[in-house]
Design a protein around this motif. Structure first.
Motif, PDB file in Angstrom:
ATOM      1  N   ALA A 288       0.836  -1.207   0.000  1.00 55.24           N
ATOM      2  CA  ALA A 288       0.000   0.000   0.000  1.00 55.24           C
ATOM      3  C   ALA A 288       0.873   1.260   0.000  1.00 55.24           C
ATOM      4  CB  ALA A 288      -0.920  -0.011   1.220  1.00 55.24           C
ATOM      5  N   LEU A 289       1.994   1.214   0.737  1.00 59.47           N
ATOM      6  CA  LEU A 289       2.919   2.365   0.728  1.00 59.47           C
ATOM      7  C   LEU A 289       3.421   2.610  -0.701  1.00 59.47           C
ATOM      8  CD1 LEU A 289       4.868   1.588   4.015  1.00 59.47           C
ATOM      9  CD2 LEU A 289       3.901   3.842   3.461  1.00 59.47           C
ATOM     10  N   ARG A 290       3.804   1.525  -1.368  1.00 58.58           N
ATOM     11  CA  ARG A 290       4.359   1.649  -2.722  1.00 58.58           C
ATOM     12  C   ARG A 290       3.303   2.198  -3.691  1.00 58.58           C
ATOM     13  NH1 ARG A 290       6.022  -4.004  -4.818  1.00 58.58           N
ATOM     14  NH2 ARG A 290       3.761  -4.121  -4.932  1.00 58.58           N
ATOM     15  N   GLU A 291       2.093   1.660  -3.622  1.00 60.35           N
ATOM     16  CA  GLU A 291       1.081   2.040  -4.614  1.00 60.35           C
ATOM     17  C   GLU A 291       0.516   3.441  -4.367  1.00 60.35           C
ATOM     18  OE1 GLU A 291       0.812   0.205  -7.308  1.00 60.35           O
ATOM     19  OE2 GLU A 291       2.281  -1.098  -6.328  1.00 60.35           O
ATOM     20  N   THR A 292       0.313   3.809  -3.099  1.00 59.33           N
ATOM     21  CA  THR A 292      -0.258   5.146  -2.836  1.00 59.33           C
ATOM     22  C   THR A 292       0.757   6.237  -3.170  1.00 59.33           C
ATOM     23  OG1 THR A 292       0.336   4.891  -0.495  1.00 59.33           O
ATOM     24  CG2 THR A 292      -1.957   4.495  -1.077  1.00 59.33           C
ATOM     25  N   ALA A 293       2.046   5.940  -2.944  1.00 59.52           N
ATOM     26  CA  ALA A 293       3.076   6.946  -3.230  1.00 59.52           C
ATOM     27  C   ALA A 293       3.152   7.254  -4.726  1.00 59.52           C
ATOM     28  CB  ALA A 293       4.435   6.478  -2.720  1.00 59.52           C
ATOM     29  N   LYS A 294       2.829   6.277  -5.565  1.00 61.30           N
ATOM     30  CA  LYS A 294       2.861   6.519  -7.021  1.00 61.30           C
ATOM     31  C   LYS A 294       1.898   7.642  -7.393  1.00 61.30           C
ATOM     32  CE  LYS A 294       4.175   1.821  -8.322  1.00 61.30           C
ATOM     33  NZ  LYS A 294       3.631   0.490  -8.677  1.00 61.30           N
TER      34      LYS A 294
ATOM     35  N   GLY B  80       7.952   4.759  -0.285  1.00 57.73           N
ATOM     36  CA  GLY B  80       6.615   5.251   0.036  1.00 57.73           C
ATOM     37  C   GLY B  80       6.656   6.576   0.778  1.00 57.73           C
ATOM     38  N   ARG B  81       5.456   6.977   1.183  1.00 55.01           N
ATOM     39  CA  ARG B  81       5.301   8.178   2.008  1.00 55.01           C
ATOM     40  C   ARG B  81       4.494   7.747   3.224  1.00 55.01           C
ATOM     41  NH1 ARG B  81       3.362  13.269  -1.248  1.00 55.01           N
ATOM     42  NH2 ARG B  81       5.122  14.196  -0.149  1.00 55.01           N
TER      43      ARG B  81
ATOM     44  N   GLY C 220      16.668  10.898   4.816  1.00 48.28           N
ATOM     45  CA  GLY C 220      15.865  11.189   3.632  1.00 48.28           C
ATOM     46  C   GLY C 220      14.609  10.369   3.462  1.00 48.28           C
ATOM     47  N   VAL C 221      14.201   9.627   4.483  1.00 49.41           N
ATOM     48  CA  VAL C 221      12.956   8.863   4.346  1.00 49.41           C
ATOM     49  C   VAL C 221      11.773   9.845   4.389  1.00 49.41           C
ATOM     50  CG1 VAL C 221      11.587   6.932   5.243  1.00 49.41           C
ATOM     51  CG2 VAL C 221      14.059   6.958   5.603  1.00 49.41           C
ATOM     52  N   ASP C 222      10.800   9.594   3.523  1.00 47.94           N
ATOM     53  CA  ASP C 222       9.635  10.479   3.439  1.00 47.94           C
ATOM     54  C   ASP C 222       8.635  10.072   4.527  1.00 47.94           C
ATOM     55  OD1 ASP C 222       7.723  12.250   2.638  1.00 47.94           O
ATOM     56  OD2 ASP C 222       7.703  11.631   0.538  1.00 47.94           O
ATOM     57  N   VAL C 223       8.971  10.392   5.754  1.00 46.60           N
ATOM     58  CA  VAL C 223       8.128  10.011   6.884  1.00 46.60           C
ATOM     59  C   VAL C 223       7.845  11.245   7.732  1.00 46.60           C
ATOM     60  CG1 VAL C 223      10.157   9.187   8.196  1.00 46.60           C
ATOM     61  CG2 VAL C 223       7.878   8.484   8.907  1.00 46.60           C
ATOM     62  N   HIS C 224       6.619  11.341   8.177  1.00 50.11           N
ATOM     63  CA  HIS C 224       6.149  12.495   8.948  1.00 50.11           C
ATOM     64  C   HIS C 224       5.353  11.958  10.134  1.00 50.11           C
ATOM     65  CE1 HIS C 224       7.251  14.755   5.332  1.00 50.11           C
ATOM     66  NE2 HIS C 224       6.781  13.703   4.705  1.00 50.11           N
ATOM     67  N   ALA C 225       5.102  12.812  11.116  1.00 50.36           N
ATOM     68  CA  ALA C 225       4.364  12.296  12.274  1.00 50.36           C
ATOM     69  C   ALA C 225       3.688  13.406  13.052  1.00 50.36           C
ATOM     70  CB  ALA C 225       5.299  11.523  13.201  1.00 50.36           C
ATOM     71  N   GLU C 226       2.661  12.974  13.761  1.00 47.46           N
ATOM     72  CA  GLU C 226       1.955  13.861  14.695  1.00 47.46           C
ATOM     73  C   GLU C 226       2.104  13.300  16.102  1.00 47.46           C
ATOM     74  OE1 GLU C 226      -2.117  13.100  13.328  1.00 47.46           O
ATOM     75  OE2 GLU C 226      -2.349  11.542  14.870  1.00 47.46           O
TER      76      GLU C 226
ATOM     77  N   LYS D  70     -12.409  18.375  -0.860  1.00 40.15           N
ATOM     78  CA  LYS D  70     -11.706  17.430  -1.746  1.00 40.15           C
ATOM     79  C   LYS D  70     -10.239  17.786  -1.660  1.00 40.15           C
ATOM     80  CE  LYS D  70     -14.450  15.986  -5.660  1.00 40.15           C
ATOM     81  NZ  LYS D  70     -14.461  16.008  -7.124  1.00 40.15           N
ATOM     82  N   ARG D  71      -9.460  16.904  -1.068  1.00 35.48           N
ATOM     83  CA  ARG D  71      -8.057  17.251  -0.837  1.00 35.48           C
ATOM     84  C   ARG D  71      -7.157  16.796  -1.984  1.00 35.48           C
ATOM     85  NH1 ARG D  71      -6.032  14.459   2.990  1.00 35.48           N
ATOM     86  NH2 ARG D  71      -7.733  12.956   3.076  1.00 35.48           N
ATOM     87  N   ASP D  72      -6.121  17.600  -2.238  1.00 37.50           N
ATOM     88  CA  ASP D  72      -5.085  17.226  -3.215  1.00 37.50           C
ATOM     89  C   ASP D  72      -4.141  16.242  -2.524  1.00 37.50           C
ATOM     90  OD1 ASP D  72      -6.069  19.095  -5.037  1.00 37.50           O
ATOM     91  OD2 ASP D  72      -4.888  20.698  -4.104  1.00 37.50           O
ATOM     92  N   PRO D  73      -3.250  15.612  -3.289  1.00 36.47           N
ATOM     93  CA  PRO D  73      -2.185  14.853  -2.615  1.00 36.47           C
ATOM     94  C   PRO D  73      -1.346  15.792  -1.759  1.00 36.47           C
ATOM     95  CG  PRO D  73      -2.297  14.315  -4.951  1.00 36.47           C
ATOM     96  CD  PRO D  73      -3.190  15.496  -4.750  1.00 36.47           C
ATOM     97  N   PRO D  74      -0.713  15.265  -0.713  1.00 41.42           N
ATOM     98  CA  PRO D  74       0.127  16.103   0.146  1.00 41.42           C
ATOM     99  C   PRO D  74       1.197  16.850  -0.653  1.00 41.42           C
ATOM    100  CG  PRO D  74      -0.083  13.890   1.048  1.00 41.42           C
ATOM    101  CD  PRO D  74      -0.756  13.874  -0.276  1.00 41.42           C
ATOM    102  N   VAL D  75       1.544  18.046  -0.185  1.00 41.42           N
ATOM    103  CA  VAL D  75       2.639  18.807  -0.792  1.00 41.42           C
ATOM    104  C   VAL D  75       3.922  18.003  -0.600  1.00 41.42           C
ATOM    105  CG1 VAL D  75       4.023  20.924  -0.538  1.00 41.42           C
ATOM    106  CG2 VAL D  75       1.520  21.037  -0.379  1.00 41.42           C
ATOM    107  N   GLN D  76       4.743  17.903  -1.670  1.00 38.24           N
ATOM    108  CA  GLN D  76       6.027  17.162  -1.558  1.00 38.24           C
ATOM    109  C   GLN D  76       6.980  17.951  -0.666  1.00 38.24           C
ATOM    110  OE1 GLN D  76       7.002  14.285  -2.987  1.00 38.24           O
ATOM    111  NE2 GLN D  76       5.272  13.860  -4.322  1.00 38.24           N
TER     112      GLN D  76
END
Ligand code: URP
Ligand code: ZN
Ligand code: ZN
Length: 458
Positions: free
Chosen positions: A169-175, A233-234, A256-262, A451-457
């Motif tokens: 799912a990480l791989r496919e959603t990041a595409k 992924g993201r 450089g991993v595209d990981v974020h958190a709350e 309606k949200r866009d994909p997250p800002v890179q």
């Protein structure tokens, strides 16, 4: 030029500073920012802060969970949001497998539209990742669902995903530019510790903490990060609760991993000694509240930019629902109210106590959530052309938190008895006043689905 409304005389705040300015609104948008603006209606903000409305990206209103349904519905939950200066919330449409995710999104929209006071977006909870789910992604993105949540626990709810599903799912959603939010706890370890506790006859509330030591989160966080890294992924880690997890996140981001958190106010302000109180079950949530040392590290990681978002994981269960636990910590309905108190707690405990400055607060509750959840610059900023989601905040108003002063549909607050300095005064959602001088004046149905866009890179 005479605008529809002008918020006059306040100090307008962004992440980069504070300026004395009026803010003019025409229809639903910010039309001008400057001095001496004229409006058909004037909202006096003299001596007050004028902030972008806060965004809380983690709520579960009227969620069927733990054998009951969370007590704040889309009306009372978003009323509480409005009273707390939150003008956009995100909730979750959790897939009921094997039905399509889109069915859950449509059902959730039918529950929310007509009830919401503030604007809202939906993440999708994925419970059986497979080829059919992957095939749904383009339509979900088209519908504004660009962020997802998968659960490494909750086997009994039927929500748990395995590592293969998470990787894929990480791989496919990041595409498509989306991210997977993850509830990171190690189910096998928790099951083992729960079995051991049972053998020792332990069932009290503190057993919730004992059976979920920090490794049950940190192992899952580092596993999810490694899966994300390998899958290109993201990843977004929800409700991060331990200092060690935040340090693991920091290392991963540095490479450089595209990981974020709350993280959430309960992990910053409440410690697990509370489980020993008679009402300890009120504090039952997953992951559990932790130790003061965790709180210290989490505050530091909020300040240094590692943790980018403050959210609440609001999932309200009132004292009657919490009483379902009947002395067994495994039967506690897990979750607590919070959307209404997030911003004042963060201002009072964060800014006033010097843990971070006002600009950082705006990043944490307005700008970063808008960017990471595809709503920027429509939301999260006071800029010409943005939605007029605005909060007039009184930085000097002192309140001792108690449930009877709150709009949430709950008879306690986890923060009862805490005194905060700084409280929301007037809230506007797309130009409409929904709270005026601390009185609720909003309307069910004013809120709109975003309606949200994909997250800002990044
Ligand atoms: O205990 C919690 N956090 N309840 C809400 C569901 C979740 O895991 O976010
Ligand atoms: Zn969760
Ligand atoms: Zn949650």
């Amino acid at each position: 030029m005479r605008y529809d409304k002008v918020i006059k005389g306040g100090r307008v705040v962004s992440s980069t500073g504070t300026t004395r300015a009026d803010v003019a609104i025409t229809q639903e948008r910010i039309a001008a920012i400057g001095l001496d603006l004229e409006g058909a209606e004037v909202i006096d903000a003299t001596g007050k802060l004028v902030l972008p409305g806060a965004i809380d990206v983690h709520n579960h209103f009227q969620l069927p969970f733990c054998g009951t349904v969370s007590a704040d519905d889309f009306f009372t939950g978003t009323r509480a949001a409005a009273m707390g200066g939150v003008t956009t919330i995100c909730d979750f449409a959790i897939q009921s497998k094997p039905n399509p995710i889109m069915a859950a999104v449509e059902a959730r929209r039918a529950e929310a539209d007509g009830k919401v006071v503030v604007d809202y977006g939906l993440h999708a909870g994925i419970t059986d990742w497979n080829k059919d789910r992957a095939a749904e992604l383009p339509a979900l993105f088209e519908a504004g669902v660009t962020t997802f949540k998968m659960f490494m626990i909750y086997r009994s709810e039927g929500w748990q995903s395995n590592d293969g599903a998470l990787y894929s799912a990480l791989r496919e959603t990041a595409k498509l530019g989306g991210h997977i939010g993850v509830h990171a706890e190690n189910d096998d370890l928790i099951t083992l510790f729960q079995k051991e506790a049972e053998e020792q006859g332990l069932t009290g509330c503190y057993t919730h903490a004992l059976t979920r030591p920090t490794v049950t989160e940190t192992e899952a966080v580092s596993r999810a990060i490694q899966l994300c890294e390998a899958a290109c992924g993201r990843l977004y880690v929800v409700h991060m609760s331990t200092g060690r997890s935040a340090d693991i996140l920091k290392e991963a981001r540095a490479r450089g991993v595209d990981v974020h958190a709350e993280t959430c106010p309960q992990y910053l302000l409440l410690d697990d000694e509370l489980f020993k109180r008679e009402d300890g079950h009120h504090f039952g949530t997953c992951p559990p509240i932790r130790k003061p040392a965790d709180q210290e590290t989490l505050w530091a990681r909020l300040a240094d930019g590692t943790l980018e978002v403050l959210a609440t994981d609001t999932c309200t269960f009132n004292s009657q629902q919490k009483a379902m636990w009947q002395g067994d910590y495994r039967k506690i309905p897990f979750g607590m109210p919070g959307v209404e108190t997030m911003l004042p707690l963060a201002y009072s405990e964060g800014v006033r106590r010097g843990r971070f400055d006002l600009g950082r607060l705006i990043e944490l509750v307005c700008e970063a959530p808008a960017k990471l959840f595809g709503m920027w610059p429509r939301k999260g900023t006071i800029s010409v052309g943005s939605d007029a989601d605005i909060l007039v905040f009184d930085p000097d108003h002192q309140i001792t938190i108690s449930a009877d002063k709150l709009a949430t549909n709950c008879d306690y607050s986890p923060f009862d008895g805490m005194t905060v300095i700084g409280w929301p005064l007037t809230t506007l959602v797309r130009g409409k006043v929904v709270m005026r001088d601390r009185q609720f004046v909003g309307e069910a149905g004013w809120g709109r689905y975003i309606k949200r866009d994909p997250p800002v890179q990044h």
